[in-house]
Design an enzyme around this catalytic site. Structure first.
Site, PDB file in Angstrom:
ATOM      1  N   MET A 196       0.842  -1.205   0.000  1.00 35.85           N
ATOM      2  CA  MET A 196       0.000   0.000   0.000  1.00 35.85           C
ATOM      3  C   MET A 196       0.877   1.255   0.000  1.00 35.85           C
ATOM      4  SD  MET A 196      -3.468  -0.863   1.948  1.00 35.85           S
ATOM      5  CE  MET A 196      -2.885  -0.626   3.603  1.00 35.85           C
ATOM      6  N   LEU A 247       6.630   3.224   1.266  1.00 35.32           N
ATOM      7  CA  LEU A 247       7.541   2.069   1.364  1.00 35.32           C
ATOM      8  C   LEU A 247       8.693   2.321   2.317  1.00 35.32           C
ATOM      9  CD1 LEU A 247       7.588   1.116  -2.433  1.00 35.32           C
ATOM     10  CD2 LEU A 247       6.141   0.181  -0.602  1.00 35.32           C
ATOM     11  N   HIS A 248       9.033   1.287   3.081  1.00 36.61           N
ATOM     12  CA  HIS A 248      10.132   1.357   4.040  1.00 36.61           C
ATOM     13  C   HIS A 248      11.011   0.114   3.888  1.00 36.61           C
ATOM     14  CE1 HIS A 248       7.612  -1.461   6.232  1.00 36.61           C
ATOM     15  NE2 HIS A 248       6.659  -0.560   6.373  1.00 36.61           N
ATOM     16  N   HIS A 301       9.342  -3.315   3.289  1.00 34.45           N
ATOM     17  CA  HIS A 301       8.966  -3.591   1.896  1.00 34.45           C
ATOM     18  C   HIS A 301      10.204  -3.903   1.058  1.00 34.45           C
ATOM     19  CE1 HIS A 301       5.675  -0.686   3.228  1.00 34.45           C
ATOM     20  NE2 HIS A 301       4.973  -1.742   2.851  1.00 34.45           N
ATOM     21  N   GLY A 313       4.769 -10.118   4.269  1.00 28.48           N
ATOM     22  CA  GLY A 313       5.592 -10.008   5.477  1.00 28.48           C
ATOM     23  C   GLY A 313       4.988 -10.743   6.665  1.00 28.48           C
ATOM     24  N   VAL A 355      10.960  -6.837   9.593  1.00 34.27           N
ATOM     25  CA  VAL A 355      12.112  -5.933   9.679  1.00 34.27           C
ATOM     26  C   VAL A 355      11.799  -4.887  10.745  1.00 34.27           C
ATOM     27  CG1 VAL A 355      13.545  -4.278   8.421  1.00 34.27           C
ATOM     28  CG2 VAL A 355      12.680  -6.324   7.255  1.00 34.27           C
ATOM     29  N   LEU A 415       8.944  -2.008  11.694  1.00 29.24           N
ATOM     30  CA  LEU A 415       8.664  -0.939  10.733  1.00 29.24           C
ATOM     31  C   LEU A 415       7.233  -1.065  10.244  1.00 29.24           C
ATOM     32  CD1 LEU A 415      11.980  -1.134   8.742  1.00 29.24           C
ATOM     33  CD2 LEU A 415      11.146   0.845   9.979  1.00 29.24           C
TER      34      LEU A 415
END
Ligand code: AMP
Length: 270
Positions: free
Chosen positions: A29, A32-33, A36, A146, A175, A183
């Site tokens: 969605m 992004l971090h 992702h 994830g 992560v 995150l």
């Protein structure tokens, strides 16, 4: 990297690439971090063409305010995708996915019952519907999700099993930031003091794993760490066959979820 916004353009772009090997899909969605990114990088290693989707799916939000507040960063997302080996970024508008007259949805039982399914009515039906649409548009051999959203993974396994969808679901480990808070797009909204309090969540997960190893009650050990948060649930669930300590808690108005498979804490990044 090619960016496409329409289903027809996606089909054309993919037809040209299918001969180059398998197709992997990472649905997101956006905002992004590194969570992702790690999915993109894992998927990249085993496919010919890597497709990322960025779509804030209105059908999985049961709260209009939450949809409105959801962070969006198109330019940043495209840069992250390009730097992570994505070949094709699919970033449709809602009307490209749900044109007027769209009237079909998936209803999931089983893994979708309880926990997030109870707290967010309709959420997993929305997730299953968008993922099935994406699977049909992209026709990937593998799709990557994830562990951070463990129940979502279980729901998608339920979907592809029950509806005989031909895609292998892969799961990447959670992560975390250096303070071990997972995150997430939502935790960007945490004020510094709330961020500090949110650290109780990974502490609770670690306490649960220790208790489990010692033959004690993991949920009780986790709950003891969460006294400062507005806890929604702390419990042991079975997702994808793994006993998993799951937590949902509000911290300064931001709802956070996290989990650890009790026998495989590395999957939770712990
Ligand atoms: P979202 O954009 O929040 O829908 O997430 C897209 C995918 O990234 C989902 O499969 C999430 O489970 C996954 N994801 C989100 N946060 C993390 C994280 N911290 N670590 C690993 N995967 C994540």
């Amino acid at each position: 990297m090619t960016i496409v916004r329409e289903a027809a353009a996606l089909r054309v772009a993919l037809e040209a690439r299918r001969a180059a090997g398998s197709v992997a899909l990472v649905p997101t969605m956006g905002a992004l971090h590194r969570g992702h990114r790690s999915l993109f990088e894992q998927a990249r290693r085993s496919c010919g063409t890597l497709v990322a989707s960025v779509f804030v799916n209105p059908k999985q939000f049961n709260d209009a305010g939450d949809l409105q507040a959801y962070p969006r960063d198109e330019e940043g997302d495209a840069a992250v995708c390009a730097a992570s080996g994505v070949d094709l970024l699919f970033a449709p508008d809602p009307a490209a996915i749900y044109p007027s007259g769209h009237a079909t949805a998936v209803t999931v039982g089983g893994a979708a019952l309880g926990f997030e399914g109870d707290r967010r009515p309709g959420h997993f039906d929305g997730v299953a519907t968008i993922c099935l649409i994406l699977f049909n548009l992209v026709r990937p051999q593998t799709a990557w999700f994830g562990q951070k959203d463990a129940q979502q993974v279980a729901v998608l396994r339920q979907l592809v099993g029950d509806l005989a969808v031909s895609v292998d679901i892969h799961v990447g480990p959670t992560v975390r930031d250096p303070d071990e808070v997972a995150l997430s797009s939502r935790n960007r909204r945490l004020a510094p003091a709330d961020r500090e309090r949110a650290r109780a969540i990974p502490r609770a997960l670690r306490a649960a794993v220790r208790a489990h190893r010692a033959g004690a009650d993991p949920a009780r050990a986790a709950r003891a760490e969460l006294a400062d948060l507005d806890v929604d649930y702390v419990d042991v669930a079975t997702f994808s066959g793994l006993a998993t300590l799951v937590v949902a808690a509000r911290c300064g108005g931001v709802r956070l979820i996290d989990n650890v498979p009790l026998d495989q804490p590395a999957l939770a990044g712990l």
